[in-house]
Enzyme design. Structure first.
Site, PDB file in Angstrom:
ATOM      1  N   TYR A 188       1.571   5.367  -2.390  1.00  0.00           N
ATOM      2  CA  TYR A 188       1.808   7.350  -2.185  1.00  0.00           C
ATOM      3  C   TYR A 188       3.003   7.317  -2.815  1.00  0.00           C
ATOM      4  CZ  TYR A 188      -3.068   6.584  -0.001  1.00  0.00           C
ATOM      5  OH  TYR A 188      -4.165   6.146   0.420  1.00  0.00           O
TER       6      TYR A 188
ATOM      7  N   ARG B 154      -9.529 -10.477 -12.953  1.00  0.00           N
ATOM      8  CA  ARG B 154      -8.431  -9.842 -13.190  1.00  0.00           C
ATOM      9  C   ARG B 154      -7.598 -10.604 -13.770  1.00  0.00           C
ATOM     10  NH1 ARG B 154      -5.204  -7.226  -7.955  1.00  0.00           N
ATOM     11  NH2 ARG B 154      -3.747  -6.464  -9.713  1.00  0.00           N
ATOM     12  N   ARG B 155      -6.394 -10.115 -14.453  1.00  0.00           N
ATOM     13  CA  ARG B 155      -4.718 -11.342 -14.132  1.00  0.00           C
ATOM     14  C   ARG B 155      -5.685 -12.093 -14.717  1.00  0.00           C
ATOM     15  NH1 ARG B 155      -3.486 -10.434  -8.008  1.00  0.00           N
ATOM     16  NH2 ARG B 155      -1.879  -8.688  -7.781  1.00  0.00           N
TER      17      ARG B 155
ATOM     18  N   HIS C 276      -9.542   0.250 -11.288  1.00  0.00           N
ATOM     19  CA  HIS C 276      -9.301   1.943 -10.280  1.00  0.00           C
ATOM     20  C   HIS C 276      -7.772   2.091 -10.178  1.00  0.00           C
ATOM     21  CE1 HIS C 276      -8.079   3.503  -6.579  1.00  0.00           C
ATOM     22  NE2 HIS C 276      -7.285   2.324  -5.848  1.00  0.00           N
ATOM     23  N   PHE C 277      -6.751   1.145 -10.286  1.00  0.00           N
ATOM     24  CA  PHE C 277      -5.079   1.234 -10.447  1.00  0.00           C
ATOM     25  C   PHE C 277      -4.936   1.841 -11.571  1.00  0.00           C
ATOM     26  CE2 PHE C 277      -4.220  -2.758 -10.676  1.00  0.00           C
ATOM     27  CZ  PHE C 277      -3.163  -2.689 -11.865  1.00  0.00           C
ATOM     28  N   HIS C 278      -5.511   2.037 -12.883  1.00  0.00           N
ATOM     29  CA  HIS C 278      -5.133   2.707 -14.000  1.00  0.00           C
ATOM     30  C   HIS C 278      -5.504   4.018 -13.550  1.00  0.00           C
ATOM     31  CE1 HIS C 278      -4.470  -1.177 -15.518  1.00  0.00           C
ATOM     32  NE2 HIS C 278      -3.114  -0.503 -16.208  1.00  0.00           N
TER      33      HIS C 278
ATOM     34  N   HIS D 137       0.610  -1.543   0.270  1.00  0.00           N
ATOM     35  CA  HIS D 137      -0.162   0.382  -0.179  1.00  0.00           C
ATOM     36  C   HIS D 137       0.476   1.172  -0.087  1.00  0.00           C
ATOM     37  CE1 HIS D 137      -3.341   3.085  -0.180  1.00  0.00           C
ATOM     38  NE2 HIS D 137      -2.392   3.790   0.686  1.00  0.00           N
TER      39      HIS D 137
HETATM   40 FE1  HAS Z   1      -5.230   1.668  -4.799  1.00  0.00          FE
HETATM   41  C1  HAS Z   1      -5.699  -1.517  -4.408  1.00  0.00           C
HETATM   42  C2  HAS Z   1      -7.410   2.362  -1.873  1.00  0.00           C
HETATM   43  C3  HAS Z   1      -4.893   5.430  -3.992  1.00  0.00           C
HETATM   44  C4  HAS Z   1      -2.455   2.387  -6.434  1.00  0.00           C
HETATM   45  N1  HAS Z   1      -4.517   0.557  -5.104  1.00  0.00           N
HETATM   46  C5  HAS Z   1      -4.967  -0.893  -5.456  1.00  0.00           C
HETATM   47  C6  HAS Z   1      -4.314  -1.262  -6.369  1.00  0.00           C
HETATM   48  C7  HAS Z   1      -3.180  -0.177  -7.133  1.00  0.00           C
HETATM   49  C8  HAS Z   1      -3.410   1.173  -6.041  1.00  0.00           C
HETATM   50  C9  HAS Z   1      -1.828  -0.376  -7.972  1.00  0.00           C
HETATM   51  O1  HAS Z   1      -8.447  -0.511  -0.057  1.00  0.00           O
HETATM   52  C10 HAS Z   1      -3.934  -2.622  -6.996  1.00  0.00           C
HETATM   53  C11 HAS Z   1      -3.049  -3.825  -6.431  1.00  0.00           C
HETATM   54  C12 HAS Z   1      -3.141  -5.278  -6.686  1.00  0.00           C
HETATM   55  O2  HAS Z   1      -2.320  -5.474  -7.439  1.00  0.00           O
HETATM   56  O3  HAS Z   1      -3.939  -5.826  -6.232  1.00  0.00           O
HETATM   57  N2  HAS Z   1      -6.489   3.299  -2.896  1.00  0.00           N
HETATM   58  C13 HAS Z   1      -7.089   2.831  -1.829  1.00  0.00           C
HETATM   59  C14 HAS Z   1      -7.901   4.400  -1.220  1.00  0.00           C
HETATM   60  C15 HAS Z   1      -6.783   5.584  -1.904  1.00  0.00           C
HETATM   61  C16 HAS Z   1      -5.933   4.430  -3.360  1.00  0.00           C
HETATM   62  C17 HAS Z   1      -8.897   4.314  -0.279  1.00  0.00           C
HETATM   63  N3  HAS Z   1      -4.404   3.310  -5.124  1.00  0.00           N
HETATM   64  C18 HAS Z   1      -4.360   5.198  -4.176  1.00  0.00           C
HETATM   65  C19 HAS Z   1      -3.228   5.158  -4.990  1.00  0.00           C
HETATM   66  C20 HAS Z   1      -2.233   4.731  -5.745  1.00  0.00           C
HETATM   67  C21 HAS Z   1      -3.950   3.340  -5.989  1.00  0.00           C
HETATM   68  C22 HAS Z   1      -2.842   6.583  -5.176  1.00  0.00           C
HETATM   69  C23 HAS Z   1      -1.495   4.884  -7.229  1.00  0.00           C
HETATM   70  C24 HAS Z   1      -0.798   5.701  -7.172  1.00  0.00           C
HETATM   71  N4  HAS Z   1      -6.456   0.660  -3.555  1.00  0.00           N
HETATM   72  C25 HAS Z   1      -7.847   0.938  -2.200  1.00  0.00           C
HETATM   73  C26 HAS Z   1      -7.259  -0.476  -2.444  1.00  0.00           C
HETATM   74  C27 HAS Z   1      -7.729  -1.218  -2.697  1.00  0.00           C
HETATM   75  C28 HAS Z   1      -6.169  -1.434  -3.712  1.00  0.00           C
HETATM   76  C29 HAS Z   1      -8.753  -0.811  -0.881  1.00  0.00           C
HETATM   77  C30 HAS Z   1      -7.543  -2.892  -2.851  1.00  0.00           C
HETATM   78  C31 HAS Z   1      -8.122  -3.641  -3.633  1.00  0.00           C
HETATM   79  C32 HAS Z   1      -8.585  -5.426  -4.175  1.00  0.00           C
HETATM   80  O4  HAS Z   1      -9.486  -5.498  -3.069  1.00  0.00           O
HETATM   81  O5  HAS Z   1      -7.902  -5.818  -4.445  1.00  0.00           O
HETATM   82  C33 HAS Z   1      -6.886   6.819  -1.311  1.00  0.00           C
HETATM   83  O6  HAS Z   1      -5.686   7.218  -1.585  1.00  0.00           O
HETATM   84  C34 HAS Z   1      -7.590   7.357  -2.463  1.00  0.00           C
HETATM   85  C35 HAS Z   1      -8.020   9.183  -1.915  1.00  0.00           C
HETATM   86  C36 HAS Z   1      -7.958  10.077  -2.868  1.00  0.00           C
HETATM   87  C37 HAS Z   1      -8.476  10.685  -3.607  1.00  0.00           C
HETATM   88  C38 HAS Z   1      -9.311  11.924  -4.772  1.00  0.00           C
HETATM   89  C39 HAS Z   1      -8.692  13.459  -4.108  1.00  0.00           C
HETATM   90  C40 HAS Z   1      -9.185  14.028  -5.391  1.00  0.00           C
HETATM   91  C41 HAS Z   1      -8.544  14.692  -5.662  1.00  0.00           C
HETATM   92  C42 HAS Z   1      -8.036  15.781  -7.391  1.00  0.00           C
HETATM   93  C43 HAS Z   1      -7.769  16.832  -7.155  1.00  0.00           C
HETATM   94  C44 HAS Z   1      -8.146  17.827  -9.167  1.00  0.00           C
HETATM   95  C45 HAS Z   1      -7.101  18.060  -9.069  1.00  0.00           C
HETATM   96  C46 HAS Z   1      -7.776  18.520 -10.762  1.00  0.00           C
HETATM   97  C47 HAS Z   1      -5.954  18.419  -8.947  1.00  0.00           C
HETATM   98  C48 HAS Z   1      -9.843  10.897  -2.152  1.00  0.00           C
HETATM   99  C49 HAS Z   1      -6.524  15.259  -4.869  1.00  0.00           C
HETATM  100  C50 HAS Z   1      -9.068  19.207 -10.716  1.00  0.00           C
HETATM  101  C51 HAS Z   1      -9.408  19.619 -11.948  1.00  0.00           C
HETATM  102  C52 HAS Z   1     -10.336  20.260 -12.740  1.00  0.00           C
HETATM  103  C53 HAS Z   1     -10.761  20.648 -13.969  1.00  0.00           C
HETATM  104  C54 HAS Z   1     -11.322  20.852 -11.336  1.00  0.00           C
HETATM  105 CU    CU Z   2      -3.914   0.323  -0.901  1.00  0.00          CU
END
Ligand code: HAS
Ligand code: CU
Length: 562
Positions: free
Chosen positions: A236, A446-447, A383-385, A232
């Site tokens: 980050y 998947r996979r 999700h992760f793409h 995990h």
């Molecule tokens: Fe995740 C699985 C939960 C964030 C990557 N995640 C994965 C896997 C990867 C991955 C690679 O709880 C698969 C691993 C595998 O192969 O099995 N993930 C989360 C949660 C967050 C999260 C709660 N993940 C990420 C990030 C990753 C990433 C960042 C890579 C960089 N994830 C999970 C969970 C799994 C999981 C379970 C396991 C699933 C399973 O069953 O296998 C949080 O950190 C997300 C928080 C994000 C937000 C969004 C905030 C919005 C922002 C946008 C700002 C906008 C801008 C532009 C700047 C609340 C910051 C605005 C534009 C305008 C036009 C106005």
């Molecule tokens: Cu995670």
């Protein structure tokens, strides 16, 4: 002065790191299109279904581990030199590069060996089809694990170079606040040191001896747990560099300034504290881990949403401030007055927008009971793409359009190609990832090389499975085109001759609320690292103790009661 003229040695290192990253991106993208056509059944002529898993391993390792690590090393090297205004310690930084490169070559050779049918080496077949989450019971050639270990060790050495630069700077500036970019780099590296301990123990103590035949058994639950302890926080390690770009460079590209330096520091400290004690949210379905500890991981994960939500508000506010500086008016019409034709700006914004969607699918993953619905389905790659494949990758590509001119002194070539490229990526990803999420809800795994199962009918809530498959293939194709466009721009720019003066520079404007508003305690690394370790002991101590209580190599152990 252009960065390359002020810091020629550091620029050469950043260029080398970027070039390795770009080569990995090219090969990884090629593997990506092969597998997206294969698993959707559109075209299966490139590889056999048995080799699909090797291609998938190559795709994941080259993109999620090699492209990211080398790009981040380059970005961090630039950010530390730029904000501390000095060359980086030369020897340490280059040895990090060579150690990581050796590791990459070992891992890549063992993966490709499996496709070309290489002869056995050290008495083991040269192959690695263990996927990028390389835990037991699948086994790769020892060279793969040794390579992975070297990539990690190399990244540790790179971190040493950043810290040494800080100490040198500190002796000359005893009372100043750590500049924001360096603060972000060092906080990320501390998080990385704490979290890579898990994978280092897994690989060195278990997987390498096991793959060499020195030990016969490993405990799959223990090694999976050690993997996800790292698995995990590594996400980050990809996200925080994107945040560094969004906080410190994006406001400038929008014509404005960062809203708040103190808030940015709080966000990075929160990641240091909470990134690691959440790993069990990847193991909700694993037996042998008490539910109470899965629940603790879920609660921590929900708290971990906070720094990203804070980021969404601060970054958008800073960009809006930029637009208003340029004379924009109205509640939403300021969005029109932003430089959408500039590839660096457009790419970062589209990456952020897409990350908002990726963050929401992350929240769904994190819910212990909803997770059972989507775990191991293609929803997870969906999700992760959006996260690593867009929030990180598109930001990396976008900021290269701004950074590569500064580390080479050469103007960006192929500007029109560059300005459409982020949109191609965005559209391709929107199509592919949306279809992947929907297909996951229909239960498609998947996979899996042939999840088409002709005798089995998956039922989509809306639409048909055939239509989802086609969208995944079309989206995957557009992403391949997007990667190729980026690489053409980069190759043309890197190979061009230097000429004319550059209009870009790395000066970062002062935030509206600057470092002097930040409580000094935020820079107290010892305190935050100690609390981070304490939280890990609480979240992992008892479950890990029960896993090793029945012997280090014995599979299976009864869960401890909570
Ligand atoms: Fe995740 C699985 C939960 C964030 C990557 N995640 C994965 C896997 C990867 C991955 C690679 O709880 C698969 C691993 C595998 O192969 O099995 N993930 C989360 C949660 C967050 C999260 C709660 N993940 C990420 C990030 C990753 C990433 C960042 C890579 C960089 N994830 C999970 C969970 C799994 C999981 C379970 C396991 C699933 C399973 O069953 O296998 C949080 O950190 C997300 C928080 C994000 C937000 C969004 C905030 C919005 C922002 C946008 C700002 C906008 C801008 C532009 C700047 C609340 C910051 C605005 C534009 C305008 C036009 C106005
Ligand atoms: Cu995670």
């Amino acid at each position: 002065m252009v960065f390359v003229d002020s810091y020629p040695k550091t620029s050469k290192l950043v260029r080398s790191e970027f070039i390795v990253a770009f080569v990995a991106l090219g090969i990884g993208a090629l593997f990506g299109i092969i597998q997206s056509l294969h698993r959707t059944g559109v075209f299966r002529g490139f590889v056999s279904s048995a080799d699909y898993y090797t291609i998938l391993t190559g795709h994941g390792v080259l993109l999620a581990l090699v492209f990211t690590t080398f790009f981040i090393a380059g970005l961090f090297t630039w950010a530390v030199a730029n904000s501390l205004e000095r060359e980086l310690p030369h020897r340490i930084a280059w040895s990090a590069f060579w150690v990581m490169l050796t590791g990459t070559v070992l891992a890549a050779v063992s993966i490709i060996g499996g496709i070309v049918g290489a002869p056995s080496v050290l008495g083991h077949d040269l192959e690695a089809d263990v996927l990028f989450t390389f835990y037991a019971p699948m086994k790769a050639h020892p060279a793969f694990y040794i390579g992975a270990a070297l990539i990690i060790v190399g990244s540790w050495i790179a971190g040493l170079a950043y810290f040494k630069a800080l100490w040198e700077w500190r002796s000359e500036n005893p009372d100043e606040r750590i500049p924001l970019q360096t603060f972000m780099v060092l906080t990320t590296m501390l998080m990385w040191y704490v979290s890579t301990i898990g994978v280092a123990v897994e690989v060195v103590a278990f997987l390498i001896p096991w793959s060499l035949g020195l030990i016969q058994n490993v405990d799959p639950l223990l090694t999976r747990t050690l993997f996800w302890y790292f698995g995990h926080p590594v996400v980050y390690f990809w996200l925080m560099p994107a945040y560094l770009v969004w906080y410190t460079i994006l406001p400038k590209l929008a014509g404005g300034r960062l809203f708040s330096d103190p808030l940015a520091r709080v966000v990075f400290v929160a990641f240091l504290l909470l990134s690691t004690p959440v790993g069990f949210h990847h193991q909700y379905t694993d037996p042998g881990i008490p539910s109470g500890y899965k629940f603790i991981a879920m609660t921590n994960t929900m708290f971990l949403l906070l720094p990203s939500l804070l980021t969404a508000f601060t970054v958008v506010a800073s960009v809006e401030h930029g637009a208003r500086q340029r004379g924009a008016k109205g509640y939403l019409s300021w969005l029109r007055d932003l430089p959408w034709g500039k590839p660096a700006f457009a790419g970062c914004m589209l990456a952020g927008l897409m990350f908002a969607a990726g963050g929401f699918s992350g929240m769904i993953n994190a819910g212990m009971n909803i997770n059972y619905l989507i775990h191991n389905t293609i929803w997870v790659p969906g999700h992760f793409h959006l996260t690593v494949g867009t929030a990180f990758a598109l930001t990396a590509m976008a900021i290269s359009y701004w950074l590569v001119p500064q580390i080479t002194g050469k103007k960006l070539r192929q500007r029109s190609l560059a300005s459409v490229q982020p949109y191609v990526w965005f559209v391709g990803m929107a199509i592919m990832s949306n279809a992947m999420h929907r297909a996951g809800l229909a239960g498609i795994p998947r996979r899996t090389a042939e999840p088409t199962y002709d005798e089995f009918a998956f039922e989509g809530v809306a639409g048909t499975v055939g239509e989802m498959r086609l969208q995944i293939a079309i989206g995957g194709f557009l992403l391949f085109v997007g990667a190729a466009m980026f690489l053409i721009v980069m190759a043309d720019t890197l190979l061009a001759r230097r000429g004319g003066t550059l209009s870009v520079n790395g000066n970062i404007p002062e935030p509206l609320s600057g470092a002097d508003h930040s409580p000094r305690i935020l820079d107290n690394y010892k305190l935050w690292t100690a609390i981070a370790l304490l939280l890990i002991v609480i979240a992992y101590g008892p479950p890990l103790a029960s896993m090793v209580a029945d012997g280090l190599f014995a599979p299976g152990s009864p869960p401890i009661p909570v």
